[in-house]
Structures are given as structure tokens and as C-alpha cells.
Write a protein that holds these residues in place. Structure first.
Motif, PDB file in Angstrom:
ATOM      1  N   TYR A   3       3.980   1.496  -1.101  1.00  0.00           N
ATOM      2  CA  TYR A   3       4.627   1.574  -2.407  1.00  0.00           C
ATOM      3  C   TYR A   3       3.671   2.154  -3.447  1.00  0.00           C
ATOM      4  O   TYR A   3       4.033   3.043  -4.219  1.00  0.00           O
ATOM      5  N   GLU A   4       2.417   1.674  -3.463  1.00  0.00           N
ATOM      6  CA  GLU A   4       1.437   2.176  -4.418  1.00  0.00           C
ATOM      7  C   GLU A   4       1.151   3.655  -4.186  1.00  0.00           C
ATOM      8  O   GLU A   4       0.998   4.426  -5.145  1.00  0.00           O
ATOM      9  N   ALA A   5       1.100   4.080  -2.929  1.00  0.00           N
ATOM     10  CA  ALA A   5       0.881   5.494  -2.615  1.00  0.00           C
ATOM     11  C   ALA A   5       2.041   6.344  -3.132  1.00  0.00           C
ATOM     12  O   ALA A   5       1.826   7.431  -3.684  1.00  0.00           O
ATOM     13  N   MET A   7       4.047   5.571  -5.648  1.00  0.00           N
ATOM     14  CA  MET A   7       3.984   5.580  -7.113  1.00  0.00           C
ATOM     15  C   MET A   7       2.877   6.507  -7.606  1.00  0.00           C
ATOM     16  O   MET A   7       3.051   7.223  -8.603  1.00  0.00           O
ATOM     17  N   ASN A   8       1.731   6.531  -6.919  1.00  0.00           N
ATOM     18  CA  ASN A   8       0.644   7.442  -7.291  1.00  0.00           C
ATOM     19  C   ASN A   8       1.064   8.899  -7.125  1.00  0.00           C
ATOM     20  O   ASN A   8       0.748   9.746  -7.959  1.00  0.00           O
ATOM     21  N   GLU A   9       1.792   9.175  -6.048  1.00  0.00           N
ATOM     22  CA  GLU A   9       2.273  10.545  -5.805  1.00  0.00           C
ATOM     23  C   GLU A   9       3.260  10.959  -6.893  1.00  0.00           C
ATOM     24  O   GLU A   9       3.195  12.080  -7.399  1.00  0.00           O
ATOM     25  N   GLU A  28       0.831  -1.204   0.000  1.00  0.00           N
ATOM     26  CA  GLU A  28       0.000   0.000   0.000  1.00  0.00           C
ATOM     27  C   GLU A  28       0.868   1.257   0.000  1.00  0.00           C
ATOM     28  O   GLU A  28       0.558   2.235  -0.684  1.00  0.00           O
ATOM     29  N   GLU A  87       3.344   9.833  -9.961  1.00  0.00           N
ATOM     30  CA  GLU A  87       2.554  10.032 -11.183  1.00  0.00           C
ATOM     31  C   GLU A  87       1.812  11.370 -11.134  1.00  0.00           C
ATOM     32  O   GLU A  87       1.768  12.099 -12.132  1.00  0.00           O
ATOM     33  N   ASP A  88       1.236  11.717  -9.981  1.00  0.00           N
ATOM     34  CA  ASP A  88       0.555  13.007  -9.847  1.00  0.00           C
ATOM     35  C   ASP A  88       1.526  14.168 -10.073  1.00  0.00           C
ATOM     36  O   ASP A  88       1.189  15.150 -10.743  1.00  0.00           O
TER      37      ASP A  88
END
Length: 122
Positions: free
Chosen positions: A80-82, A84-86, A78, A88-89
């Protein structure tokens, strides 16, 4: 002293310097707790236990040290995904800023006009 001996001495001095440099770099990392760092050997020997601690939330991350240098970070999926999302944003935001810098007002249309043109209600 012959050339072979000089090469060996130079190798030892270089090895000592690199070891001290890597230890200095390691000390400069901001680890919240000493238990966040593990050696690659400990990871090999205790993989299940370490992964269980991360999965249960008992440990939030492990920094794996190999040859006195940080080489990897173990973290919950979770988190790691957060991250990666940050990333990308931030990438999309940087792209938008670049596009806004080259925006030509003469050829752009308003948001309201675009919605009306494509038939989408407000």
C-alpha cells in the motif's frame, strides 16, 4: 395488471438486470487467482486468518466482494505504501510537466547560478 403489480415486475426485472450486470463487471476484473476474491461474509468470519495470510506473505491481496461487486482490497502495508509513493511521484511529475510548459526562459536562472547564489557547493 394493476399499477402495483407493474411496479413489482419492473423492480424484479431491474434487480435481475443489475445483478447480471454486476456479475459481468466482476468477471471482467483481472484476478490472477480465484483465491484472491473473498466475500464480505468470509472476511467477517475469518478476519484473523485472512490478515495473518497477508502479513506472512502467503497471500498478496484479497479483493472483498460485497453484493456481487468488488468493494475493497486487502493488501500488505508495504505494498500500500509503495502504491501511495508511486501515486505521489506521478503527481509531482505531472505538476513539474505543467510548470515546464509555462516556464519563461527570460526570467529563469541556471542551476549553477542558483547554487552559487545560495552558497551551496557543487
Amino acid at each position: 395488471m394493476n399499477a402495483g403489480a407493474l411496479v413489482r415486475v419492473a423492480g424484479i426485472l431491474l434487480s435481475t438486470y443489475l445483478c447480471r450486470l454486476s456479475m459481468y463487471i466482476h468477471l471482467q476484473y483481472d484476478f490472477d487467482r480465484a483465491d484472491q476474491t473473498i466475500s464480505s461474509t468470509d472476511l467477517q468470519k475469518n478476519t484473523k486468518t485472512l490478515l495473518d495470510r497477508i502479513a506472512s506473505g502467503e497471500q498478496d491481496r484479497y479483493v472483498v466482494i460485497r453484493d456481487n461487486c468488488p468493494s475493497a482490497v486487502l493488501t500488505p502495508t508495504e505494498r500500500y505504501e509503495a502504491i501511495m509513493n508511486e501515486i505521489e511521484d506521478l503527481r509531482v511529475e505531472a505538476l513539474a510537466r505543467d510548470r515546464l510548459a509555462t516556464l519563461k526562459k527570460a526570467t529563469s536562472i541556471s542551476h549553477a547560478y542558483m547554487l552559487a547564489y545560495f552558497g551551496k557547493p557543487d
